[in-house]
Write an enzyme that holds these catalytic residues in place. Structure first.
Site, PDB file in Angstrom:
ATOM      1  N   ASN A  83       0.608  -1.144  32.099  1.00  0.00           N
ATOM      2  CA  ASN A  83       1.846  -1.381  31.351  1.00  0.00           C
ATOM      3  C   ASN A  83       1.820  -2.729  30.629  1.00  0.00           C
ATOM      4  O   ASN A  83       2.447  -2.903  29.584  1.00  0.00           O
ATOM      5  CB  ASN A  83       3.048  -1.324  32.293  1.00  0.00           C
ATOM      6  CG  ASN A  83       3.226   0.063  32.911  1.00  0.00           C
ATOM      7  OD1 ASN A  83       2.660   1.034  32.422  1.00  0.00           O
ATOM      8  ND2 ASN A  83       3.994   0.148  33.975  1.00  0.00           N
ATOM      9  N   ASN A 183      -1.718   2.975  26.644  1.00  0.00           N
ATOM     10  CA  ASN A 183      -1.555   3.274  28.061  1.00  0.00           C
ATOM     11  C   ASN A 183      -0.188   3.883  28.305  1.00  0.00           C
ATOM     12  O   ASN A 183       0.829   3.296  27.908  1.00  0.00           O
ATOM     13  CB  ASN A 183      -1.673   1.973  28.873  1.00  0.00           C
ATOM     14  CG  ASN A 183      -1.257   2.153  30.327  1.00  0.00           C
ATOM     15  OD1 ASN A 183      -1.977   2.757  31.112  1.00  0.00           O
ATOM     16  ND2 ASN A 183      -0.077   1.653  30.685  1.00  0.00           N
ATOM     17  N   GLU A 184      -0.137   5.036  28.949  1.00  0.00           N
ATOM     18  CA  GLU A 184       1.131   5.676  29.350  1.00  0.00           C
ATOM     19  C   GLU A 184       2.210   5.548  28.276  1.00  0.00           C
ATOM     20  O   GLU A 184       3.368   5.221  28.570  1.00  0.00           O
ATOM     21  CB  GLU A 184       1.623   5.111  30.692  1.00  0.00           C
ATOM     22  CG  GLU A 184       0.655   5.395  31.827  1.00  0.00           C
ATOM     23  CD  GLU A 184       1.190   5.066  33.227  1.00  0.00           C
ATOM     24  OE1 GLU A 184       2.289   4.498  33.354  1.00  0.00           O
ATOM     25  OE2 GLU A 184       0.481   5.376  34.201  1.00  0.00           O
ATOM     26  N   GLU A 310      -6.296   5.779  36.237  1.00  0.00           N
ATOM     27  CA  GLU A 310      -5.444   5.206  37.289  1.00  0.00           C
ATOM     28  C   GLU A 310      -5.308   6.265  38.366  1.00  0.00           C
ATOM     29  O   GLU A 310      -4.788   7.358  38.097  1.00  0.00           O
ATOM     30  CB  GLU A 310      -4.071   4.790  36.760  1.00  0.00           C
ATOM     31  CG  GLU A 310      -4.131   3.528  35.915  1.00  0.00           C
ATOM     32  CD  GLU A 310      -2.750   3.005  35.515  1.00  0.00           C
ATOM     33  OE1 GLU A 310      -1.790   3.175  36.290  1.00  0.00           O
ATOM     34  OE2 GLU A 310      -2.660   2.432  34.415  1.00  0.00           O
ATOM     35  N   GLN A 358      -5.612  -0.570  41.893  1.00  0.00           N
ATOM     36  CA  GLN A 358      -6.367  -1.484  41.062  1.00  0.00           C
ATOM     37  C   GLN A 358      -7.452  -2.127  41.922  1.00  0.00           C
ATOM     38  O   GLN A 358      -7.570  -1.803  43.099  1.00  0.00           O
ATOM     39  CB  GLN A 358      -5.425  -2.524  40.458  1.00  0.00           C
ATOM     40  CG  GLN A 358      -4.375  -1.889  39.547  1.00  0.00           C
ATOM     41  CD  GLN A 358      -3.519  -2.909  38.756  1.00  0.00           C
ATOM     42  OE1 GLN A 358      -3.700  -4.113  38.833  1.00  0.00           O
ATOM     43  NE2 GLN A 358      -2.546  -2.370  38.005  1.00  0.00           N
TER      44      GLN A 358
HETATM   45  O1  AHR Z   1      -1.308   0.355  38.087  1.00  0.00           O
HETATM   46  C1  AHR Z   1       0.035  -0.001  38.007  1.00  0.00           C
HETATM   47  C2  AHR Z   1       0.766   0.598  36.839  1.00  0.00           C
HETATM   48  O2  AHR Z   1       0.926   1.972  37.021  1.00  0.00           O
HETATM   49  C3  AHR Z   1       0.097   0.472  35.512  1.00  0.00           C
HETATM   50  O3  AHR Z   1       0.389  -0.716  34.894  1.00  0.00           O
HETATM   51  C4  AHR Z   1       0.690   1.593  34.735  1.00  0.00           C
HETATM   52  O4  AHR Z   1      -0.161   2.054  33.727  1.00  0.00           O
HETATM   53  C5  AHR Z   1       1.033   2.634  35.785  1.00  0.00           C
HETATM   54  O5  AHR Z   1       2.294   3.125  35.599  1.00  0.00           O
HETATM   55  O1  AHR Z   2       6.980   0.678  38.627  1.00  0.00           O
HETATM   56  C1  AHR Z   2       7.214   1.032  37.261  1.00  0.00           C
HETATM   57  C2  AHR Z   2       6.655   2.370  36.922  1.00  0.00           C
HETATM   58  O2  AHR Z   2       7.212   3.367  37.754  1.00  0.00           O
HETATM   59  C3  AHR Z   2       5.206   2.523  37.101  1.00  0.00           C
HETATM   60  O3  AHR Z   2       4.465   1.943  36.099  1.00  0.00           O
HETATM   61  C4  AHR Z   2       5.092   4.006  37.151  1.00  0.00           C
HETATM   62  O4  AHR Z   2       3.869   4.493  37.603  1.00  0.00           O
HETATM   63  C5  AHR Z   2       6.218   4.330  38.057  1.00  0.00           C
HETATM   64  O5  AHR Z   2       6.688   5.638  37.904  1.00  0.00           O
END
Ligand code: AHR
Ligand code: AHR
Length: 508
Positions: A83, A183-184, A310, A358
């Protein structure tokens, strides 16, 4: 093909594998890592310049973390998010440190000092002996920023950003091969969340431009969880520019059985993603049929793989992202991680890369303190698989009882079988069969026939088992979950201990 037969209580379980039954090569990149500017992953994990206990090198890199990355033979590391990347200006993180701006960090609600950036990450990768994989900012970032970053990293020409890299002391290009298109982007938590239609349109434009600048790069499309309409749509629209399709999934449940079987959801997601990929490919063939260029368009044989960039056990309520997501993993989680890794080995044909989320401190098998590192329970399956489960994936046939209770996600139990013995096998290049078996049953040892050929000398590695409780975890100075090693002259039966991961290894 790996297969499974469900048996009733009282019927003898069995596991069969053979060196002749090769499914596919296992891409070494499935043992990849991920380091995000989040919590204590970079600052305090990779980079800890003020450490008072002599744990860092002259660059401020944690030496103990580097040793663990080497021990895990991590082949590739994704960076800088996650994120985080949605507001990241890579330009802030290069050049003289004292001039680098501090910025508000909106994904995890902190401040980014930019004291660690592209050049530091590249140097860290060199020291670890791993390959970089960079994610582009498709939130606030522009295509111009993305082009500049690729130029900074990869160009050997006499142009502005390449020259800036040289001015910063790095004459040779880094030749970063792997680049993620965002990303996402679908996530409501993203800065600049986007619709699938807009994203697909942008991804195609970005890919075209990025490949003009450097045709050798491998582009990773931003998917969702592999079983969504986002995945179907973006693959349909972007199949031509996609080298790998990224999907993410986190599993976790307070109930041990739901916790340990839930990675099977990822296996189903992989199968569904491959169906979406093939669906999109069929459309290319269909177009070619009507334009009379059947099989002459090389794109019709192009079959992207999945980049599972991930994956892990994570409960974001228990370990919230904006508090650094520091999970304390127990034996149940270690078994779940082993099932995750079995999924990747079984699905070797479809997986081009997987990076655990991670690598340090943030939802990680490895935790740092001021005084050293703690290898959590989940470190040990990762270590065993990365060391031994390489080479070729072998088919297995498992007969065992199944778990039939509630699952996470809820659809899992009614969709796929959930064997209590979860297995995968690899034929390593040094001529060994490596059979990894998770006995998920909490209270039942499993006596299994034909696990290894009678008479061969088998090395045994066990994580967990009867001595351990399912809730056991590792803390500083107290490692309750680790690897026990022994040797066995194989007989017809082998007992897989309750609540354990067992890796059997013998020479073919
Ligand atoms: O790995 C933690 C978070 O999970 C990452 O930043 C994001 O891509 C996902 O939602
Ligand atoms: O914690 C924030 C977000 O909530 C994360 O990035 C995601 O994986 C989760 O659903």
């Amino acid at each position: 093909m790996t297969s499974y037969t469900q048996i009733k209580e009282g019927v003898e379980p069995s596991i069969f594998t053979s060196p002749k039954h090769v499914i596919a090569d296992i891409n070494p990149l499935i043992y990849g890592g991920f380091t995000e500017h989040m919590g204590r992953c970079i600052y305090g994990g990779l980079y800890d310049p003020t450490n008072a206990n002599g744990l860092v090198d002259e660059r401020g890199f944690r030496k103990d973390v580097i040793e663990c990355m080497k021990e895990l033979q991590v082949p590739v590391v994704r960076y800088p998010g996650g994120n985080f990347v949605a507001t990241y200006r890579w330009q802030d993180g290069v050049g003289p440190r004292e001039k680098r701006p501090k910025r508000p960090e909106l994904a995890w609600n902190g401040i980014e000092s930019n004291q660690f950036g592209t050049d530091e990450f590249m140097e860290w990768c060199t020291v670890v002996g791993t390959e970089p994989y960079l994610a582009l900012n498709m939130g606030t970032g522009t295509l111009e920023d993305a082009l500049a970053w690729v130029e900074y990293c990869n160009s050997d020409k006499d142009t502005y950003w390449a020259n800036l890299r040289r001015a910063n002391g790095h004459e040779k290009p880094y030749n970063v091969k792997y680049w993620a298109l965002g990303n996402e982007v679908w996530g409501p938590w993203q800065v600049e969340q986007d619709t699938k239609e807009n994203y697909a349109k942008r991804a195609n434009q970005w890919a075209k431009a990025l490949k003009l600048l450097d045709p050798s790069i491998i582009l990773i499309l931003c998917g969702k969880n592999g079983h969504s309409d986002w995945d179907r749509y973006v693959l349909q629209e972007c199949i031509r520019i996609t080298d790998m399709h990224s999907i993410h999934m986190y599993t976790s449940d307070p109930n041990h059985y739901a916790n340990a079987t839930s990675p099977r959801a990822a296996e189903r997601a992989i199968e569904m993603t491959m169906a979406f990929i093939d669906l999109a490919r069929c459309d290319i063939d269909y177009e070619n049929y009507f334009t009379g260029v059947i099989n002459t368009n090389p794109k019709s044989s192009h079959r992207p793989t999945i980049c599972f960039d991930e994956w892990n056990v994570w409960n974001p309520v228990r370990a919230p992202g904006d508090k650094g997501a520091e999970e304390l993993y127990n034996l149940s989680d270690a078994l779940a991680v082993a099932v995750w890794l079995n999924v990747f080995v079984r699905q070797a044909k479809n997986i081009g890369m997987a990076t655990i989320a991670q690598s340090v401190n943030v939802i990680s098998p490895l935790m740092t303190t001021d005084r050293g590192v703690i290898k959590q329970s989940t470190y040990w399956p990762l270590y065993l698989y990365s060391k031994y489960m390489r080479g070729k994936s072998l088919a297995t046939h498992v007969c065992s009882e199944a778990y039939t209770g509630t699952t996470f996600p809820g659809w899992l139990a009614s969709t796929v079988d959930l064997p209590l013995l979860d297995a995968s096998a690899a034929l390593s290049d040094d001529g060994h069969i490596n059979l990894a078996v998770v006995n998920i049953a909490e209270h039942q040892d499993m006596e299994v026939s034909s696990a290894a050929p009678e008479g061969v000398r088998v090395q045994i590695f066990v994580v967990g088992g009867g001595e351990n409780n399912i809730r056991d975890h590792n803390i500083e100075g107290k490692e309750k979950v680790a690897i026990k090693e022994s040797v066995w002259s194989a007989t017809n039966k082998f007992v897989f201990e309750k609540r354990s991961l067992t890796l059997l290894r013998w020479k073919v």
